[in-house]
Design a protein around this motif. Sequence first.
Motif, PDB file in Angstrom:
ATOM      1  N   GLN A 151       0.856  -1.191   0.000  1.00  0.00           N
ATOM      2  CA  GLN A 151       0.000   0.000   0.000  1.00  0.00           C
ATOM      3  C   GLN A 151       0.893   1.242   0.000  1.00  0.00           C
ATOM      4  OE1 GLN A 151      -1.485   2.848   1.303  1.00  0.00           O
ATOM      5  NE2 GLN A 151      -2.875   2.495  -0.409  1.00  0.00           N
ATOM      6  N   LYS A 152       0.755   2.029  -1.048  1.00  0.00           N
ATOM      7  CA  LYS A 152       1.695   3.118  -1.328  1.00  0.00           C
ATOM      8  C   LYS A 152       1.780   4.156  -0.214  1.00  0.00           C
ATOM      9  CE  LYS A 152      -1.873   5.563  -3.955  1.00  0.00           C
ATOM     10  NZ  LYS A 152      -2.190   6.498  -2.874  1.00  0.00           N
ATOM     11  N   ASP A 153       0.654   4.387   0.495  1.00  0.00           N
ATOM     12  CA  ASP A 153       0.662   5.410   1.535  1.00  0.00           C
ATOM     13  C   ASP A 153       1.277   4.894   2.834  1.00  0.00           C
ATOM     14  OD1 ASP A 153      -0.733   7.309  -0.120  1.00  0.00           O
ATOM     15  OD2 ASP A 153      -2.506   6.062   0.169  1.00  0.00           O
ATOM     16  N   LYS A 154       1.287   3.575   3.016  1.00  0.00           N
ATOM     17  CA  LYS A 154       1.883   2.979   4.211  1.00  0.00           C
ATOM     18  C   LYS A 154       3.383   2.788   4.062  1.00  0.00           C
ATOM     19  CE  LYS A 154      -0.118  -0.395   6.493  1.00  0.00           C
ATOM     20  NZ  LYS A 154       0.891  -1.387   6.196  1.00  0.00           N
ATOM     21  N   LEU A 155       3.821   2.600   2.827  1.00  0.00           N
ATOM     22  CA  LEU A 155       5.242   2.379   2.587  1.00  0.00           C
ATOM     23  C   LEU A 155       6.028   3.661   2.854  1.00  0.00           C
ATOM     24  CD1 LEU A 155       7.226   0.205   1.514  1.00  0.00           C
ATOM     25  CD2 LEU A 155       6.826   1.101  -0.788  1.00  0.00           C
ATOM     26  N   ASN A 156       7.246   3.524   3.296  1.00  0.00           N
ATOM     27  CA  ASN A 156       8.109   4.692   3.470  1.00  0.00           C
ATOM     28  C   ASN A 156       8.052   5.572   2.227  1.00  0.00           C
ATOM     29  OD1 ASN A 156      11.010   5.785   2.699  1.00  0.00           O
ATOM     30  ND2 ASN A 156      10.799   5.889   4.918  1.00  0.00           N
ATOM     31  N   SER A 197       8.043   4.447  -1.573  1.00  0.00           N
ATOM     32  CA  SER A 197       6.755   4.535  -2.248  1.00  0.00           C
ATOM     33  C   SER A 197       6.878   5.265  -3.577  1.00  0.00           C
ATOM     34  CB  SER A 197       5.737   5.242  -1.350  1.00  0.00           C
ATOM     35  OG  SER A 197       4.483   5.323  -1.981  1.00  0.00           O
ATOM     36  N   GLN A 198       7.616   6.362  -3.579  1.00  0.00           N
ATOM     37  CA  GLN A 198       7.821   7.115  -4.810  1.00  0.00           C
ATOM     38  C   GLN A 198       8.529   6.263  -5.856  1.00  0.00           C
ATOM     39  OE1 GLN A 198      10.360  10.577  -4.487  1.00  0.00           O
ATOM     40  NE2 GLN A 198       9.372  11.575  -6.222  1.00  0.00           N
ATOM     41  N   GLN A 207       6.488   5.070  -9.228  1.00  0.00           N
ATOM     42  CA  GLN A 207       6.922   5.756 -10.444  1.00  0.00           C
ATOM     43  C   GLN A 207       7.871   4.916 -11.302  1.00  0.00           C
ATOM     44  OE1 GLN A 207       8.443   9.680  -9.559  1.00  0.00           O
ATOM     45  NE2 GLN A 207       6.634  10.263  -8.383  1.00  0.00           N
ATOM     46  N   ASN A 208       8.737   4.146 -10.668  1.00  0.00           N
ATOM     47  CA  ASN A 208       9.797   3.454 -11.415  1.00  0.00           C
ATOM     48  C   ASN A 208       9.548   1.968 -11.618  1.00  0.00           C
ATOM     49  OD1 ASN A 208      10.867   5.952 -10.715  1.00  0.00           O
ATOM     50  ND2 ASN A 208      12.949   5.207 -10.638  1.00  0.00           N
ATOM     51  N   LEU A 209       8.658   1.391 -10.820  1.00  0.00           N
ATOM     52  CA  LEU A 209       8.530  -0.062 -10.839  1.00  0.00           C
ATOM     53  C   LEU A 209       7.154  -0.529 -11.298  1.00  0.00           C
ATOM     54  CD1 LEU A 209      10.160  -2.599 -10.274  1.00  0.00           C
ATOM     55  CD2 LEU A 209       9.463  -2.458  -7.874  1.00  0.00           C
ATOM     56  N   VAL A 210       6.107  -0.108 -10.617  1.00  0.00           N
ATOM     57  CA  VAL A 210       4.757  -0.611 -10.907  1.00  0.00           C
ATOM     58  C   VAL A 210       4.305  -0.337 -12.337  1.00  0.00           C
ATOM     59  CG1 VAL A 210       2.315  -0.364 -10.303  1.00  0.00           C
ATOM     60  CG2 VAL A 210       4.033  -0.646  -8.501  1.00  0.00           C
ATOM     61  N   PRO A 211       4.497   0.882 -12.891  1.00  0.00           N
ATOM     62  CA  PRO A 211       4.056   1.100 -14.279  1.00  0.00           C
ATOM     63  C   PRO A 211       4.706   0.130 -15.270  1.00  0.00           C
ATOM     64  CG  PRO A 211       4.543   3.186 -13.215  1.00  0.00           C
ATOM     65  CD  PRO A 211       5.040   2.122 -12.295  1.00  0.00           C
ATOM     66  N   ASN A 212       5.976  -0.185 -15.049  1.00  0.00           N
ATOM     67  CA  ASN A 212       6.664  -1.123 -15.950  1.00  0.00           C
ATOM     68  C   ASN A 212       6.095  -2.534 -15.835  1.00  0.00           C
ATOM     69  OD1 ASN A 212       8.258   0.996 -16.685  1.00  0.00           O
ATOM     70  ND2 ASN A 212      10.129   0.242 -15.742  1.00  0.00           N
ATOM     71  N   ARG A 252      16.500   1.944  -0.647  1.00  0.00           N
ATOM     72  CA  ARG A 252      16.231   1.288   0.639  1.00  0.00           C
ATOM     73  C   ARG A 252      17.173   1.802   1.729  1.00  0.00           C
ATOM     74  NH1 ARG A 252      16.450  -4.513   1.760  1.00  0.00           N
ATOM     75  NH2 ARG A 252      14.979  -4.110   3.442  1.00  0.00           N
ATOM     76  N   LYS A 253      18.416   2.051   1.371  1.00  0.00           N
ATOM     77  CA  LYS A 253      19.368   2.570   2.350  1.00  0.00           C
ATOM     78  C   LYS A 253      18.902   3.930   2.879  1.00  0.00           C
ATOM     79  CE  LYS A 253      24.235   3.795   3.028  1.00  0.00           C
ATOM     80  NZ  LYS A 253      25.564   3.946   2.404  1.00  0.00           N
ATOM     81  N   LYS A 254      18.445   4.786   1.966  1.00  0.00           N
ATOM     82  CA  LYS A 254      17.926   6.098   2.382  1.00  0.00           C
ATOM     83  C   LYS A 254      16.678   5.939   3.257  1.00  0.00           C
ATOM     84  CE  LYS A 254      19.538   8.631  -1.704  1.00  0.00           C
ATOM     85  NZ  LYS A 254      19.109   9.338  -2.948  1.00  0.00           N
ATOM     86  N   ALA A 255      15.817   5.008   2.879  1.00  0.00           N
ATOM     87  CA  ALA A 255      14.595   4.769   3.660  1.00  0.00           C
ATOM     88  C   ALA A 255      14.939   4.287   5.063  1.00  0.00           C
ATOM     89  CB  ALA A 255      13.710   3.756   2.946  1.00  0.00           C
ATOM     90  N   ASN A 256      15.896   3.382   5.174  1.00  0.00           N
ATOM     91  CA  ASN A 256      16.307   2.878   6.483  1.00  0.00           C
ATOM     92  C   ASN A 256      16.882   3.992   7.354  1.00  0.00           C
ATOM     93  OD1 ASN A 256      15.535   0.229   6.012  1.00  0.00           O
ATOM     94  ND2 ASN A 256      17.539  -0.374   5.217  1.00  0.00           N
TER      95      ASN A 256
END
Length: 579
Positions: free
Chosen positions: A213-218, A222-223, A227-232, A320-324
Amino acid sequence: MKKFYLFVFSFFFYLTSFAQLTPFEISKGQKTTTYSECISFYKQLDANHEEVKMLTYGLTDVGKPLNLVVLSKSKIFDPKILRQQNKAILLINNGIHPGEPEGIDASMILARDLVKSKSLPDNLIICIIPIYNIDGALNRGSFSRANQNGPEAYGFRGNAQNLDLNRDFIKTDSKNSYVFQQIFNQWNPDVFVDTHVSNGADYQYVMTLIETQKDKLNPILSQFMTQNLVPNLYEKMKKSGFEMTPYVDHIYETPDSGIVGFLETPRFATGYATLHNTIGFITETHMLKPFAQREAATASFLNIIIDEVSSKAKLIIATRKKANEQVAKQNLFPLTWVLNKDSAKMIDFKGFEGKHKPSEISNQSRLYYDEKEPFTKKIPQLNKFEPGIEVNKPLAYVLPQAWDKAIRLLKLNNVKLQQLKHDTTLNVEMYYLEDYKTSPRPYEGHYLHSNVKLKKVLTAVNFYAGDFVIFTNQTTNRYIVETLEPQATDSYFAWNFFDGILGQKEHFSAYVFEDLAADLLKKDPNLRKSLNEAILSDDKLKNGQAQLNWVYQHSPYFEKTYLRYPVARLITPTKLNLK
């Protein structure tokens, strides 16, 4: 679609003409593998290819070990070394519901074909759990999924304890869940895929998709995901012949009324993965489509996600490193989520007209979908969730050593815990439960608590040598906060870990306490005043026994630990002697 499937099927047979075939292939898409056939297949693959290693972890509830198959082009199978080499890690989980088995068969063929064709990516490690719910896979039959179109026989949803393992990622009642978490936290996947089959409405798609769920993810992740994964993924699945739509959870009777995004709380696989900043996907093929088509769609998705993660490996790892780092510094944490019902966006949907006709059973009106009347139309999708209850993290939580299950699970999830060296009195913030609701019927073996109302009290509490201190400067902060804060949807409290505090242990004999209570009221005019005010505002206090109990609860004799949540919040910097 049929032509494409025949092509895929012919291609598999061509590719595997000199390789070990799976039961799915031998049966021309009519059968799914048994547990023993699946494990034998991977053992042979391991024996024949240095790039494959089947690892054995702990026992599941049925007494058989959980396996992990690792595909590594470099022939290195140590997750620490692979992380040092900046390899991305993809974890594919199959058979959490063994009656939904296409991921099991698709992964077997995928693993074999990748190593046979020398197509393993350099920068991606592929980890496959062949069958997670081994217990259910052994409980094999042909009738437990009445609405599903094949295969001939398959496993059962419940495990040996009759638990749904896709509700067990926080409470961890099963050994399966405990061992899964060992695997997950050892390998720390960047992307996680859980393979399923959906029930529900009829529509034209073979595959639907749940993403974290995009709003729950960091937000950083989420961005990247949106933007980079799901559309593809959607674009490439459409090109493969298996156009996808978001998971179909419809608002009213049929999907053309609109669909709602799936809110995966931490009890679910992808909700659990979210706590660890792992992007998660659940593939949900459609129950009414032939098993062979469902397997082919799942195989297409797995090949595509491998290509996508491999091509974006450096970016995923860096994100992921930035998110962590962000989570370690994050102060405000949502504990519950609320659907924004005014945020619908219109999406294209390919369905079948829902109609009604008299039931042959009851002669009353019943729903059916007319596959002779397909449609493509715009439908609303509600998929914006906003924080409900939020909490600021403390500097640290203090968890008494008595609560062993909570401690074991925190450690299992790579939470760093330290212990007090000596008995210590700490000034901390404690929660008292003012109200909560408990489900009237058991859910997965528990009477869940919800709608928790709290009172915060700053007080001095005695802790003992060996009690645990959990500082909230960790990348595992989301797991820490969402399990230890009692208002969180899937907190340890919600799952009954701390129910001992809900029972009063001491009481009084009324005929003795009457005189003592009268004396307390004489000596403390403010207490008498508070009692009088309470009587005027609460009809329940018209009763003499209720008034006596009120005095007891507001006296020094009343136990301070009744309804006191046992996990303390350390708010102010305090020098601690820790080991």
